[in-house]
Design an enzyme around this catalytic site. Sequence first.
Site, PDB file in Angstrom:
ATOM      1  N   GLY A  58      -0.339 -15.135  36.263  1.00  0.00           N
ATOM      2  CA  GLY A  58      -1.266 -14.353  35.589  1.00  0.00           C
ATOM      3  C   GLY A  58      -0.599 -13.030  35.255  1.00  0.00           C
ATOM      4  O   GLY A  58       0.294 -12.848  34.656  1.00  0.00           O
ATOM      5  N   CYS A  85       4.776 -17.884  40.230  1.00  0.00           N
ATOM      6  CA  CYS A  85       5.381 -16.411  39.710  1.00  0.00           C
ATOM      7  C   CYS A  85       4.180 -15.380  39.690  1.00  0.00           C
ATOM      8  O   CYS A  85       5.066 -14.708  40.973  1.00  0.00           O
ATOM      9  CB  CYS A  85       4.916 -17.169  37.867  1.00  0.00           C
ATOM     10  SG  CYS A  85       5.623 -16.201  36.813  1.00  0.00           S
ATOM     11  N   TYR A  86       3.288 -14.948  38.996  1.00  0.00           N
ATOM     12  CA  TYR A  86       2.353 -13.883  39.702  1.00  0.00           C
ATOM     13  C   TYR A  86       2.312 -14.014  41.477  1.00  0.00           C
ATOM     14  O   TYR A  86       2.274 -13.322  42.024  1.00  0.00           O
ATOM     15  CB  TYR A  86       1.510 -13.656  38.912  1.00  0.00           C
ATOM     16  CG  TYR A  86       0.270 -12.417  39.531  1.00  0.00           C
ATOM     17  CD1 TYR A  86       1.241 -11.457  39.238  1.00  0.00           C
ATOM     18  CD2 TYR A  86      -0.408 -12.518  40.356  1.00  0.00           C
ATOM     19  CE1 TYR A  86       0.051  -9.815  40.117  1.00  0.00           C
ATOM     20  CE2 TYR A  86      -1.605 -11.969  40.494  1.00  0.00           C
ATOM     21  CZ  TYR A  86      -0.736 -10.326  40.282  1.00  0.00           C
ATOM     22  OH  TYR A  86      -2.101  -9.120  41.184  1.00  0.00           O
ATOM     23  N   HIS A 175       7.838 -21.317  35.765  1.00  0.00           N
ATOM     24  CA  HIS A 175       6.573 -22.247  35.618  1.00  0.00           C
ATOM     25  C   HIS A 175       6.792 -24.184  36.165  1.00  0.00           C
ATOM     26  O   HIS A 175       7.241 -24.847  35.353  1.00  0.00           O
ATOM     27  CB  HIS A 175       5.917 -22.222  34.982  1.00  0.00           C
ATOM     28  CG  HIS A 175       5.709 -20.729  34.822  1.00  0.00           C
ATOM     29  ND1 HIS A 175       3.750 -20.469  35.459  1.00  0.00           N
ATOM     30  CD2 HIS A 175       6.088 -19.440  34.056  1.00  0.00           C
ATOM     31  CE1 HIS A 175       4.311 -19.327  34.889  1.00  0.00           C
ATOM     32  NE2 HIS A 175       4.598 -18.911  34.378  1.00  0.00           N
ATOM     33  N   GLU A 177       4.459 -26.351  35.948  1.00  0.00           N
ATOM     34  CA  GLU A 177       3.554 -27.063  35.705  1.00  0.00           C
ATOM     35  C   GLU A 177       3.898 -26.906  33.862  1.00  0.00           C
ATOM     36  O   GLU A 177       2.894 -28.085  33.867  1.00  0.00           O
ATOM     37  CB  GLU A 177       1.863 -26.434  35.604  1.00  0.00           C
ATOM     38  CG  GLU A 177       1.934 -25.266  35.360  1.00  0.00           C
ATOM     39  CD  GLU A 177       2.714 -23.648  35.756  1.00  0.00           C
ATOM     40  OE1 GLU A 177       3.048 -24.471  36.458  1.00  0.00           O
ATOM     41  OE2 GLU A 177       2.263 -22.533  35.363  1.00  0.00           O
ATOM     42  N   ASP A 233     -18.088 -39.103  26.204  1.00  0.00           N
ATOM     43  CA  ASP A 233     -18.184 -38.058  27.581  1.00  0.00           C
ATOM     44  C   ASP A 233     -19.690 -38.386  27.477  1.00  0.00           C
ATOM     45  O   ASP A 233     -19.979 -38.749  29.159  1.00  0.00           O
ATOM     46  CB  ASP A 233     -18.732 -36.566  27.487  1.00  0.00           C
ATOM     47  CG  ASP A 233     -17.192 -35.775  27.422  1.00  0.00           C
ATOM     48  OD1 ASP A 233     -16.221 -35.896  27.617  1.00  0.00           O
ATOM     49  OD2 ASP A 233     -17.078 -34.782  26.649  1.00  0.00           O
ATOM     50  N   LYS A 373     -10.592 -33.789  30.811  1.00  0.00           N
ATOM     51  CA  LYS A 373     -11.126 -34.797  29.683  1.00  0.00           C
ATOM     52  C   LYS A 373     -10.270 -36.033  29.591  1.00  0.00           C
ATOM     53  O   LYS A 373     -10.605 -37.007  29.674  1.00  0.00           O
ATOM     54  CB  LYS A 373     -10.515 -34.108  27.907  1.00  0.00           C
ATOM     55  CG  LYS A 373     -11.669 -34.618  26.925  1.00  0.00           C
ATOM     56  CD  LYS A 373     -12.649 -34.454  26.474  1.00  0.00           C
ATOM     57  CE  LYS A 373     -12.618 -35.409  25.471  1.00  0.00           C
ATOM     58  NZ  LYS A 373     -13.990 -35.502  24.990  1.00  0.00           N
TER      59      LYS A 373
END
Length: 517
Positions: A58, A85-86, A175, A177, A233, A373
């Site tokens: 964050g 992290c945060y 990070h 990710e 979609d 998505k």
Amino acid sequence: MQTSSKQNVLVLDFGSQTTQLIARRVREAQVYCEIHPFNISIQRIKAMAPKGIILSGGPSSVYDEDAPKIGTEIFDLGIPILGICYGMQLTSLLLGGQVERSDHREYGHARLIIDDTDEIFHGLLAGEPGHQVWMSHGDKVEKIPEGFIVLAHSASCPVAAMAHAEKSIFGVQFHPEVAHTEIGMDVIRNFLFRVCKCTPDWTMESFVSTTVEEIKRKVGNGRVICALSGGVDSTVTALLIHKAIGKNLVCVFVNNGLLRKNEPETVLAFLKQFDLNVVYVDAEERFLQKLKGVEDPEKKRKIIGNEFIEIFEEEASKTGHVDFLAQGTLYPDVIESVSFKGPSATIKSHHNVGGLPDVMKLDLIEPLRELFKDEVRRVAKELGMPYELINRHPFPGPGLAIRILGEVTHERLNILREADHIVLEEMKASDWYWKVWQSFAVLLPIKTVGVMGDERTYDHVVALRVVDSLDAMTADWSKLPYDLLGRISNRIINEVRGVNRVCYDISSKPPATIEWE
Ligand code: XMP
């Protein structure tokens, strides 16, 4: 859809730009994962009984007055926790460690030296030369809380990863990710499978079968109505429901006259093979009548949105009794959280086939509510949609109306359709279509002088817009080869009557937007 019965990992969001990415990585490892705001109650967490909890990064400092905080009870639930992290700094502070305050942020690559290969670094090389990771932080952990050990360090960060020796609580300063962290997926997988003991059961195949069963249970003998736009979609939504209830699904496809060349025919031909119950409404004249003389982009959007709802309601009332309204809502629209939508989300009012439920007063069926998505595209593949349809570029609800600057008329629509068709043909022929986010033509409300043969011409200008983007929140103009640009321009000027000039839009978003209106 019921989500509580399945194995779940929670991501608590502290406002990071990459929170959604964390969830997508977890799902890539085939573990179902949900994002919730950091201040979700401990009771709700308990009720969901997650296999693991990830605390996101964050933008705040843990020392900020309004820094997002959680209670310490979360660490006593016996559920494994990974702070990123945060999330790691907060863990450290709450459990009695010390966090060093910094007034500048450190961004970029760093080399992570692993000191301990148990648990989250299992199978990775310890010591030099280390691993490339991505850091983006201000504060850092100075002293780990009691009971913790240091798992890794970097040149500027003595505690780059930590763990509680007995409880399954972990923290990483980098990070995992983001793609720049080469060992990111290893760390996430180790956390999920070694620490949380998850099993990889989140696959699109299992999603389809459980969703079809859920729809059957929910709808029973009821009837469902669905607005089909031909986009991935709404098509996947319809195909899933059709698989569950067959002819009790009624799909309404409204041709608003603002579609691309051959679009209605292509969509209908595709749907035909699935034997869907489709009501086709040719409403071109109705829309154009309403748009007569209208130049303001927001007015165009509102008129098109309202007209669509009116037509849809009329069709719904013609089909007899219906019990449910199906919508292709995706997970990013569902997440109630702190960060996600930047200010750009509200710059233009977006009228999609959404926005119906208030008027219709029907129960909703939203089979894609849990999906990102990329997962919808995988479900589409699973359901047999061809590559071309699954991967086609996004097309806005108001269609060509917001690509014709000024008034929308038959004549202008025809010019734009032909020009746009050439753009798509050439983009596909050169394979560039599959490399960019969007590509289309825009008709400008001006005429310029040209010369054709011996004749002076005074004709329209077409702008070509081709952009690269990951999520449409930001975008950059695509660096197409000159010969492709030349071919598109030549063909449009030679083949489309009424156009004598083509320009290439080289603006990025922000400050421009992808569409021109
Ligand atoms: P902008 O122009 O805001 O577009 O940069 C971002 C993305 O959203 C699409 N877009 C729309 N989609 N209804 C839609 O369904 C709309 O009114 C609308 N306006 C923009 C645009 O094509 C791009 O992908």
